[in-house]
Design a protein around this motif. Structure first.
Motif, PDB file in Angstrom:
ATOM      1  N   THR A  75       0.830  -1.203   0.000  1.00 41.71           N
ATOM      2  CA  THR A  75       0.000   0.000   0.000  1.00 41.71           C
ATOM      3  C   THR A  75       0.864   1.252   0.000  1.00 41.71           C
ATOM      4  O   THR A  75       0.592   2.212  -0.729  1.00 41.71           O
ATOM      5  N   GLN A  85       2.416   1.801  -3.491  1.00 44.83           N
ATOM      6  CA  GLN A  85       1.437   2.319  -4.451  1.00 44.83           C
ATOM      7  C   GLN A  85       1.149   3.797  -4.206  1.00 44.83           C
ATOM      8  O   GLN A  85       1.114   4.603  -5.149  1.00 44.83           O
ATOM      9  N   HIS A 113       4.235   6.116  -5.082  1.00 38.82           N
ATOM     10  CA  HIS A 113       4.365   6.381  -6.517  1.00 38.82           C
ATOM     11  C   HIS A 113       3.302   7.380  -6.988  1.00 38.82           C
ATOM     12  O   HIS A 113       3.601   8.276  -7.794  1.00 38.82           O
ATOM     13  N   VAL A 148       5.272   6.577 -10.883  1.00 38.36           N
ATOM     14  CA  VAL A 148       4.818   5.254 -11.321  1.00 38.36           C
ATOM     15  C   VAL A 148       5.679   4.795 -12.498  1.00 38.36           C
ATOM     16  O   VAL A 148       5.867   5.533 -13.473  1.00 38.36           O
TER      17      VAL A 148
END
Length: 210
Positions: A83, A86, A89, A95
């Motif tokens: 988590t 993610q 990023h 990302v």
């Protein structure tokens, strides 16, 4: 120091540590630190692992955890790191730019007596040792600050310790850690080895098949 008792190796507290890839920054602003604490809170509601202590540093973090059931520890840390990766990023617009962490988190079991207290002191004095604050309780991204100055919601993240907190604990945290203790702690942390007495370490290695 408060009185502590011997416990069975099957009822175990664990320390976890992870660092940013290439020692870059994981946290550079308050919202970044708070975002990680929010993740700890969210995941602890799904996977019943008690958070006993933590310290978030610019390029790494320490979390001391106390799982209730077999297998919860791995699930907890997997959810937390996934988590956070993610959201990191998304937050930094990176990302597709590689790994956030240098690798899998390091984890070690710790004996629930003076070794537990020594480990928590090491964790909660991290910012002071790094020269970020003059006193350990001044670092707002540690469990010591939260216990002393946090609001009701912040304190809910933390669970009671399995041993009694020593009298004058804050003063003790701010004292210099003995060189031998610091060396032994860092050795265990770097190698993810159990931290405790020789007898307890041997029993833990046998119990968990390490």
């Amino acid at each position: 120091m408060g009185r502590v008792s011997r416990v069975d190796v099957g009822d175990t507290v664990y320390h976890a540590l992870n660092r940013a890839n290439f020692r870059s920054k994981l946290f550079s602003r308050g919202p970044h630190y708070q975002g990680f604490l929010d993740i700890l809170e969210e995941v602890s509601r799904v996977v019943p692992v008690r958070v006993l202590a933590y310290c978030l540093m610019p390029n790494h973090w320490h979390v001391v955890r106390y799982p209730k059931h077999t297998g919860d520890l791995a699930r907890f840390m997997q959810r937390v790191t996934l988590t956070h990766t993610q959201r990191y990023h998304a937050q930094t617009k990176t990302v597709g730019y590689g790994h956030v962490y240098q690798g899998r988190y390091k984890s070690l079991p710790v004996q629930q007596d003076r070794y537990f207290l020594a480990l928590v002191r090491y964790v909660e004095s991290n910012a002071k040792r790094a020269g970020l604050v003059q006193r350990a309780e001044e670092w707002p991204w540690s469990s010591l600050w939260t216990r002393l100055r946090g609001n009701e919601r912040q304190k809910k993240l933390l669970s009671p310790w399995p041993v009694e907190e020593p009298e004058h604990y804050v003063r003790w945290v701010n004292e210099s850690t003995p060189r031998g203790e610091l060396t032994n702690l860092r050795y265990a942390l770097q190698r993810s080895q159990p931290y405790g007495s020789a007898r307890w370490v041997a029993a833990t290695v046998k119990h968990f098949g390490l």
